[in-house]
Enzyme design. Structure first.
Site, PDB file in Angstrom:
ATOM      1  N   LYS A  31       0.817  -1.209   0.000  1.00 24.56           N
ATOM      2  CA  LYS A  31       0.000   0.000   0.000  1.00 24.56           C
ATOM      3  C   LYS A  31       0.851   1.260   0.000  1.00 24.56           C
ATOM      4  CE  LYS A  31      -0.815   0.183   4.935  1.00 24.56           C
ATOM      5  NZ  LYS A  31      -0.378   1.453   5.454  1.00 24.56           N
ATOM      6  N   THR A  32       1.994   1.198   0.661  1.00 20.57           N
ATOM      7  CA  THR A  32       2.859   2.377   0.638  1.00 20.57           C
ATOM      8  C   THR A  32       3.379   2.604  -0.778  1.00 20.57           C
ATOM      9  OG1 THR A  32       3.519   1.831   2.889  1.00 20.57           O
ATOM     10  CG2 THR A  32       4.799   3.501   1.777  1.00 20.57           C
ATOM     11  N   ASP A 218      -3.803   7.557   4.584  1.00 20.76           N
ATOM     12  CA  ASP A 218      -3.262   6.229   4.872  1.00 20.76           C
ATOM     13  C   ASP A 218      -3.947   5.675   6.127  1.00 20.76           C
ATOM     14  OD1 ASP A 218      -1.697   4.030   4.683  1.00 20.76           O
ATOM     15  OD2 ASP A 218       0.138   4.967   5.414  1.00 20.76           O
ATOM     16  N   GLU A 219      -3.978   4.378   6.288  1.00 16.67           N
ATOM     17  CA  GLU A 219      -4.563   3.738   7.481  1.00 16.67           C
ATOM     18  C   GLU A 219      -5.974   4.270   7.758  1.00 16.67           C
ATOM     19  OE1 GLU A 219      -2.815   1.363   8.814  1.00 16.67           O
ATOM     20  OE2 GLU A 219      -0.682   1.884   8.899  1.00 16.67           O
ATOM     21  N   GLN A 249      -7.353  -4.561   9.937  1.00 12.67           N
ATOM     22  CA  GLN A 249      -6.264  -4.026  10.752  1.00 12.67           C
ATOM     23  C   GLN A 249      -6.702  -2.831  11.585  1.00 12.67           C
ATOM     24  OE1 GLN A 249      -2.218  -4.027   8.945  1.00 12.67           O
ATOM     25  NE2 GLN A 249      -3.278  -4.642   7.098  1.00 12.67           N
ATOM     26  N   ARG A 601       3.057  -8.985  10.718  1.00 14.81           N
ATOM     27  CA  ARG A 601       4.301  -8.195  10.727  1.00 14.81           C
ATOM     28  C   ARG A 601       5.483  -9.054  10.302  1.00 14.81           C
ATOM     29  NH1 ARG A 601       2.321  -4.280   9.506  1.00 14.81           N
ATOM     30  NH2 ARG A 601       0.521  -5.620   9.377  1.00 14.81           N
TER      31      ARG A 601
END
Length: 723
Positions: A31-32, A218-219, A249, A601
DNA sequence: GCCCTCTTGTTCGAT
DNA sequence: ACAAGAGGGC
């Protein structure tokens, strides 16, 4: 710009530039990369002026990383993009327009600790006992109200017939009044006040609506109501809004994050397009299978099918420990084995549910000489000595800041007790003076007992010159003067306890931070430091070159990060999932998402462990294995019988040459020991050469990697390597 | 006003 | 386990 490295879905997300766009990005799906390429693409292909682009993230670290990655694509043009956290963005907007909502532009930002103090003072003022309403409860309710944009009036109206909340309404009212009086805002206010500003001044809203033609968030799954409102308002003119997130998330419900924001995006933003990113590039198939096995137990989620081209990889490693210490030893032992097999400490991360769990790992790592760093936890700026000194700094910057003044007036002890302060407050009341003015008045007119006057005079004598000269002095000079002249350093040095020693180190660290800040920002104005410092987050603390340390942090703090090897520890009922979360289904679902975040992670190898017994609150408690472990597909889990091996290792090599935490305080060097040409080592800047001595107090040093810096002798954590 | 001791609650997560 | 607050002696 080369878009060929993107997969089809990523490409679609990058090239869909008009209208609302929802990118549902599974963990590790790039996504980044999508965000950075999208922004780069806008600039490079469509010639969008960087000035017209806004990108909001949750941590400064994420923002900085994104900025760097965009810069790698489009070079200098990345500079003018507005990128930052919601809070830092709002801070910037408010500094420019503070007057429109009745604030001075040099307003202060109160952090969690300051908020607590203020709530406490207000409750004392209202004579509400902490036994009736706990400070944390009042604070939480107030914060919750703000995040729902419930004003004091609305709140009081809402709970007219609710005894408990009615009283919190009174606290809320006084709390806000005090913030105003002190020209201060808390974190929530930063966003609330921007929304307020946009209401009061439609022209300001319009300015920003026109400025930001392309908005990115973002997020998005962790945005709360006011953040949603902010984004919605900003995007109303151009309607080009791209949000990226993953409902699975969402782990900040307790902070007001509303998972509905992402679920209802297509409803609230008309004609929104949706792109699903399902290919994971981060983890092995086994790790993904494990994550999917857990998260599928959550109902009411948008089903997605995360897949990867990566190999199945290692099996998931499972360890059942006897107790917390055994668990920590096991982890330490696995790390040592990994290192012996050619691994690096920086590849490992220990993720736990609560900060309190870090202790057993610290002990085990210290004994095994494993270098580590705790991210977050008792945060640096929340430590007593740091808060004291920050209060001094704030007070010098703004002598009408009564909250800070109250904190420091008798620190270190000057014989000014509650009695004296009550008298001073009376003087302030009757003469309509600020607290500090009242103190000055009392000293001048000897209006109190001789003993009180002596203490107050001692305080004024050393702070007044600093206040008078604050415009000419640098922030670091002011701090240094406070540390030396207040007696703070002397007092700690006299204590001669390890605790005092640690505090002295922290003080030195604060001094280093302000010096570093001044160098980085090319301004030495104290106010600037104070204004920026409160918005730093835990993740901002993780430096890139700290690859030589095992990282320990909560799963929350690990959001957005990835590590080759992850230890997910303390997987026990009532700990993870937390006992409190079990009170309702939403809570359990959020814990499960947290577990999903923890698992995903890991890139290469994942360990899960739990302890049969664990000491909590000072007592041993027997815990059952976490239901999340039960939910995992057991076929890909390998049970570990590492206990005996771990015990052996414990009896084996246990040299105590641990660096970072066992290090002696490095200050206290002979001031005359330095000469130009000498090679020195600095705790943070690495090695360098002394170029010059400036007077008796500062050294100019050229560091090999960090450039030329001026540092204070005796403060900077320096040691001489060769003469 | 300060220091000592005893009691009590605390901890789930954080910009 | 630990910190903060209450209470009593000085």
């Amino acid at each position: 710009m080369d878009l060929s490295i993107l997969n089809d879905r990523q490409l679609k997300a990058v090239t869909t530039i008009e209208g609302p766009l929802l990118v549902l990005a599974g963990a590790g799906s790039g996504k980044t990369r999508v965000l950075t390429y999208r922004i780069g693409h806008l600039i490079d292909r469509y010639d969008v002026k960087p000035y017209h682009i806004l990108a909001l993230t949750f941590t400064n670290k994420a923002a900085n990383e994104m900025k760097q990655r965009v810069a790698a694509l489009v070079g200098y043009r990345a500079e003018q993009i507005t990128m930052g956290t919601f809070h830092s963005f709002c801070l910037r907007v408010l500094r420019r327009n503070a007057d429109q909502i009745g604030y001075r532009s040099d307003f202060l930002v109160y952090d969690a600790g300051d908020q607590r103090t203020l709530v406490k003072n207000v409750m004392k003022e209202l004579k509400i006992s902490e036994k009736d309403i706990s400070i944390s409860n009042a604070k939480a309710v107030i914060s919750d109200a703000k995040n729902k944009l419930t004003s004091v009036e609305k709140f009081q109206d809402l709970y007219r017939d609710d005894y408990h909340n009615k009283r919190i309404g009174l606290i809320y009212e006084r709390y806000q009044a005090h913030l105003r009086e002190n020209n201060a805002m808390d974190f929530d206010d930063l966003i609330v006040n921007v929304i307020q500003l946009f209401r009061n001044a439609p022209d300001v809203l319009e300015y920003y609506q026109h400025k930001f033609k392309y908005i990115h968030v973002d997020e998005y799954q962790d945005t709360n109501y006011i953040q949603y409102l902010l984004v919605k308002q900003l995007s109303e003119y151009y309607n080009n809004i791209c949000v990226v997130g993953d409902g699975d998330q969402s782990i900040y419900g307790w902070r007001g994050a509303d998972i509905g924001n992402i679920r209802d995006f297509e409803k609230t933003f008309k004609n929104a397009k949706v792109v699903l990113l399902e290919q994971n590039y981060r983890s092995t198939q086994n790790i993904l299978d494990l994550a999917n096995g857990v998260i599928k137990n959550n109902l009411a989620r948008r089903d997605k099918n995360l897949w990867t081209d990566n190999a199945a990889g290692d099996l998931i490693q499972y360890y059942r420990a006897a107790d917390g210490e055994d668990e920590a030893r096991f982890v330490a032992n696995q790390i040592i084995r990994g290192i012996e097999g050619g691994g690096a400490y920086g590849e490992y991360a220990i993720l736990y549910r609560t900060n309190a769990q870090s202790r057993s790992f610290e002990n085990a790592f210290n004994r095994a000489s494993i270098p580590y760093k705790i991210v977050g936890g008792r945060k640096f700026y929340e430590r007593m000595e740091i808060k004291d000194l920050m209060a001094y700094l704030r007070f010098v910057a703004n002598p009408s800041d009564a909250v800070s003044l109250r904190r420091i007036i008798n620190v270190p002890k000057r014989g000014i007790g509650a009695q004296t302060m009550t008298h001073v407050e009376q003087i302030a009341q009757t003469r309509q003076l600020s607290l500090y003015q009242a103190i000055a008045y009392a000293v001048e007119n000897a209006a109190l007992s001789a003993r009180a006057i002596k203490g107050l005079k001692g305080f004024c004598d050393f702070v007044q010159p600093l206040i008078d000269d604050r415009a000419e002095l640098t922030g670091s000079e002011i701090l240094k003067a406070i540390i030396e002249q207040s007696g703070y350093r002397d007092n700690l040095e006299m204590e001669r306890t390890t605790q005092a020693e640690a505090r002295l180190e922290n003080i030195d660290e604060l001094y280093n931070q302000i010096v570093e800040f001044e160098q980085k920002n090319e301004t030495t104005e104290l106010n600037y430091f104070l204004q920026e410092i409160s918005l730093l987050s835990d993740q901002d603390d993780i430096e890139e070159d700290e690859s030589g340390q095992v990282l320990l942090m909560t799963i929350h703090a690990a959001k957005g990060l990835e590590f080759p090897v992850v230890f997910l520890v303390g997987m026990e009922e009532r700990l993870f999932p937390s006992g409190r979360a079990l009170e309702d289904d939403d809570g359990l679902a959020e814990e499960r998402r947290l577990c999903y975040v923890g698992i995903t992670r890991a890139q290469r190898r994942l360990y899960i462990s739990h302890a049969e017994m664990r000491s909590q609150y000072g007592a041993l408690r027997v815990n059952q294995v976490s239901r999340f472990i039960e939910e995992m597909p057991h076929a890909i889990i390998e049970s570990h019988s590492g206990t005996i091996a771990a015990r052996k290792a414990q009896g084996g090599k246990m040299a105590l040459n641990y660096k970072r935490y066992a290090a002696k305080p490095l200050a206290k060097v002979d001031d005359n020991a330095y000469k130009p040409g000498m090679r020195v080592h600095h705790q943070h800047f690495g090695e360098g050469v002394v170029i010059a001595l400036n007077g008796e107090t500062t050294l100019t040093i050229a560091f090999d990697k960090k450039g030329i810096k001026k540092l204070a002798v005796g403060f900077a954590p320096l040691r001489i390597i060769e003469e």
